[in-house]
Enzyme design. Structure first.
Site, PDB file in Angstrom:
ATOM      1  N   GLY A  28       0.888  -1.146   0.027  1.00 31.30           N
ATOM      2  CA  GLY A  28       0.092   0.092  -0.030  1.00 31.30           C
ATOM      3  C   GLY A  28       0.896   1.250  -0.076  1.00 31.30           C
ATOM      4  CB  ILE A  65      17.539  -6.104 -10.922  1.00 23.96           C
ATOM      5  CG1 ILE A  65      18.393  -7.184 -10.459  1.00 23.96           C
ATOM      6  CG2 ILE A  65      18.428  -5.614 -12.117  1.00 23.96           C
ATOM      7  CD1 ILE A  65      18.940  -8.401 -11.126  1.00 23.96           C
ATOM      8  CE  LYS A 116      10.308 -12.003  15.685  1.00 22.81           C
ATOM      9  NZ  LYS A 116      10.553 -12.186  17.177  1.00 22.81           N
ATOM     10  CE  LYS A 156      17.025 -10.078  13.519  1.00 26.45           C
ATOM     11  NZ  LYS A 156      18.016  -9.355  14.229  1.00 26.45           N
ATOM     12  N   PRO A 157      12.445  -8.037   9.286  1.00 28.71           N
ATOM     13  CG  PRO A 157      10.634  -9.168   8.656  1.00 28.71           C
ATOM     14  CD  PRO A 157      11.347  -8.848  10.091  1.00 28.71           C
ATOM     15  CE  LYS A 175      14.289  -6.109  18.385  1.00 28.27           C
ATOM     16  NZ  LYS A 175      13.678  -7.259  18.800  1.00 28.27           N
ATOM     17  CB  CYS A 182     -16.959   0.903 -21.312  1.00 26.50           C
ATOM     18  SG  CYS A 182     -15.844   0.910 -22.623  1.00 26.50           S
ATOM     19  CG  HIS A 189     -14.118   3.410 -18.270  1.00 25.06           C
ATOM     20  ND1 HIS A 189     -14.524   2.167 -17.918  1.00 25.06           N
ATOM     21  CD2 HIS A 189     -13.659   3.125 -19.598  1.00 25.06           C
ATOM     22  CE1 HIS A 189     -14.450   1.320 -18.551  1.00 25.06           C
ATOM     23  NE2 HIS A 189     -13.940   1.854 -19.864  1.00 25.06           N
ATOM     24  CD  GLU A 236     -15.511   3.259 -14.102  1.00 27.74           C
ATOM     25  OE1 GLU A 236     -16.463   4.076 -14.460  1.00 27.74           O
ATOM     26  OE2 GLU A 236     -15.172   2.555 -15.011  1.00 27.74           O
TER      27      GLU A 236
END
Ligand code: GLN
Length: 525
Positions: free
Chosen positions: A16, A149, A188, A190-191, A224, A376, A499, A501
């Site tokens: 997100g 990459i 957690k 760590k990640p 942390k 549409c 469209h 929207e």
């Protein structure tokens, strides 16, 4: 020159980041900053228009006709700005431009390299768009995760800018995942630590870390992350699961996100007024005002109709509540499914799968006066249904019919013989001249909405359709193409070739969606 906020991501994609960018931008916009959102994607496609939506979600269409990443939907819905094609970079676009320049001899015999030529090209694009827009702040979201990459050149460009520009001119937000481990009952870190390490390898250190997690981050976890990742504790921000994405700016405000950014970047800001936004978020916590069915192929559901869902939400919020949405699978269509609904949307789509079910759904709505909005392909199928059952012809669209059928929807001459796939549809904003119900709904004789399609209602049938009760209530200026159709006697039987929207925002719903939702709300099933 503008100031720059960069948003990167770590651990996983799909955290997100787009919503983080949109929410931060909203808060700063409310503080009187002109925000310009930029999205950088690593892939080599020129744009997502040719990509499978099941892999990549909805293709968003900008006013200028560029097909862009669906994150632009968040930016526009939150900010009310109209994005431009140049604000969505892909590696494909950048490389194509660099190679074109090389062929033109623009590099004067130099060896053309990733650094500095590609990175310069990226920076030039960002700076040129910012100048054109006269933006106060450009917020650049880098898609994917640090360590890919594909993203290295964007990160390297950011590194160069961070080291050249004054400290207060740039700000780096890194978004990571903070998973909850049930066995130990802990969040957690760590990640997050590892992904900040990856970021450092690219020569970048974050000014703020946004931790995506199930619940808010605990104080211990914030401390942390602060210690191990070297950001101030107050700049470790919680981004927990929320009932609605529109709550995120409020949650960020509570944590002082805009305050921290304004201080570090030395922004001249004014106090912000969030009353209207808050009122709308509150409405989202109220009950459902109507139940709407979206008819589609099972495969297409979820992300493919993101903007349709949001536009329905915006309209319901305007009426003080939220919208109920049910997906109706038209490959195994059962008309009974429509019984409980207050309204039906026949959304855009491609190909022949599920078409018969959509046509049956339209017929059921037409015969039982259930409000129905065709978008549409939805409009095209309304025309096919009407021609089959009211004009009594063996009608089809050239997209799915066979040659002995009558094509009431077909390619226009300028679309014939086009084999190239990217950017060749009728794309972007077109104006329509309105009559009938749609004129009332828009409160205007003219509407401008965004398009993305190849086929059109066959003009040879316009007259016959009208004579039998399907009014073509919106046409292009030359009167040639049908933009809106409606059955005047019906409570709401309206189709649009566009469209709408894509033009709906949280603070300003689209008129057509609004009228449809209101009619559905007044329906007693
Ligand atoms: N498949 C139809 C066309 O190409 C409709 C496209 C759409 O719904 N976006 O015209």
């Amino acid at each position: 020159m503008p100031k720059w906020i960069f948003v990167t991501g770590g651990v996983l994609s799909g955290l997100g980041k787009g919503l983080v960018s949109a929410s931060v931008s909203k808060l700063l916009q409310l503080r009187d900053q002109d925000m310009m959102p930029v999205k950088c994607d690593g892939y080599l496609n020129i744009d997502p228009g040719t990509m499978n939506p099941h892999e990549h979600g909805e293709v968003f269409v900008l006013e200028d006709g560029t097909e862009v990443d669906m994150d632009f939907g968040h930016y526009e819905r939150f900010l009310g700005v109209k994005g431009k094609g140049d604000w969505n970079l892909t590696s494909g676009k950048i490389f194509q431009e660099v190679i074109d320049k090389e062929r033109n001899g623009d590099y004067l015999g130099k060896t053309v390299q990733m650094v500095p030529h590609v990175t310069d090209q990226i920076r030039d694009k960002w700076e040129n768009s910012a100048q054109e827009e006269d933006a106060d702040i450009v917020i650049v979201e880098v898609g994917g995760t640090v360590g890919d990459i594909e993203n290295m050149l964007y990160l390297e460009t950011i590194r160069q800018m961070r080291s050249e520009l004054p400290e207060e001119d740039t700000f780096l937000i890194h978004t990571t995942l903070v998973p909850y481990l049930e066995t130990t009952g802990e969040q957690k870190t760590k990640p997050t630590q590892h992904s900040v390490k990856d970021l450092r390898e690219e020569g970048l250190s974050p000014d703020m870390i946004v931790g995506r997690s199930q619940e808010k981050l605990t104080e211990e976890v914030q401390e942390k992350i602060s210690l191990f990742c070297d950001v101030e504790k107050e700049a470790v921000i919680s981004d927990p699961n929320l009932e609605s994405v529109y709550e995120l700016p409020l949650l960020f405000e509570d944590q002082g996100v805009d305050e921290i950014i304004s201080r570090k970047m030395k922004l001249q800001t004014r106090n912000k007024d969030m009353q209207d936004w808050k009122k709308r978020v509150k409405a989202l916590r109220n009950g459902e005002i109507a139940m709407i069915g979206i008819c589609g192929k099972y495969m297409d559901m979820e992300d493919s109709y993101a903007s349709v869902e949001e536009a329905l939400k915006h309209a319901a919020v305007e009426e003080g509540g939220k919208i109920g949405i049910e997906y109706i699978d038209t490959e195994n269509f059962d008309p009974e499914k429509l019984e409980e609904l207050d309204g039906v949307v026949i959304p855009g789509g491609f190909g022949s799968r599920g078409v018969q079910g959509k046509i049956e759904a339209i017929k059921h709505c037409r015969e039982n006066d259930i409000p129905v909005l065709g978008l549409c392909y939805g409009l095209q199928l309304m025309v096919v249904e009407f021609a089959r059952n009211k004009l009594d012809i063996d009608a089809a669209s050239a997209e799915f019919g066979d040659e002995d059928q009558e094509y009431v929807v077909k390619h226009m001459p300028d679309q014939e013989g086009i084999d190239q796939k990217g950017g060749t549809m009728r794309l972007g904003s077109y104006k329509a001249e309105l009559t009938g119900q749609v004129k009332e709904i828009y409160g205007s004789e003219m509407a401008s909405e965004r398009h993305r399609h190849r086929y059109e209602v066959n003009p040879e049938y316009h007259q016959k359709l009208e004579q039998n009760g399907l009014k073509i209530s919106g046409k292009t200026g030359n009167g040639e193409l049908a933009e809106y159709v409606e059955i005047p006697e019906h409570s709401f039987f309206i189709g649009t070739q566009a469209h709408p929207e894509f033009n709906s925002t949280f603070e300003e719903p689209n008129p057509l969606y609004h009228a449809f939702t209101k009619t559905a709300q007044n329906q007693t099933p």
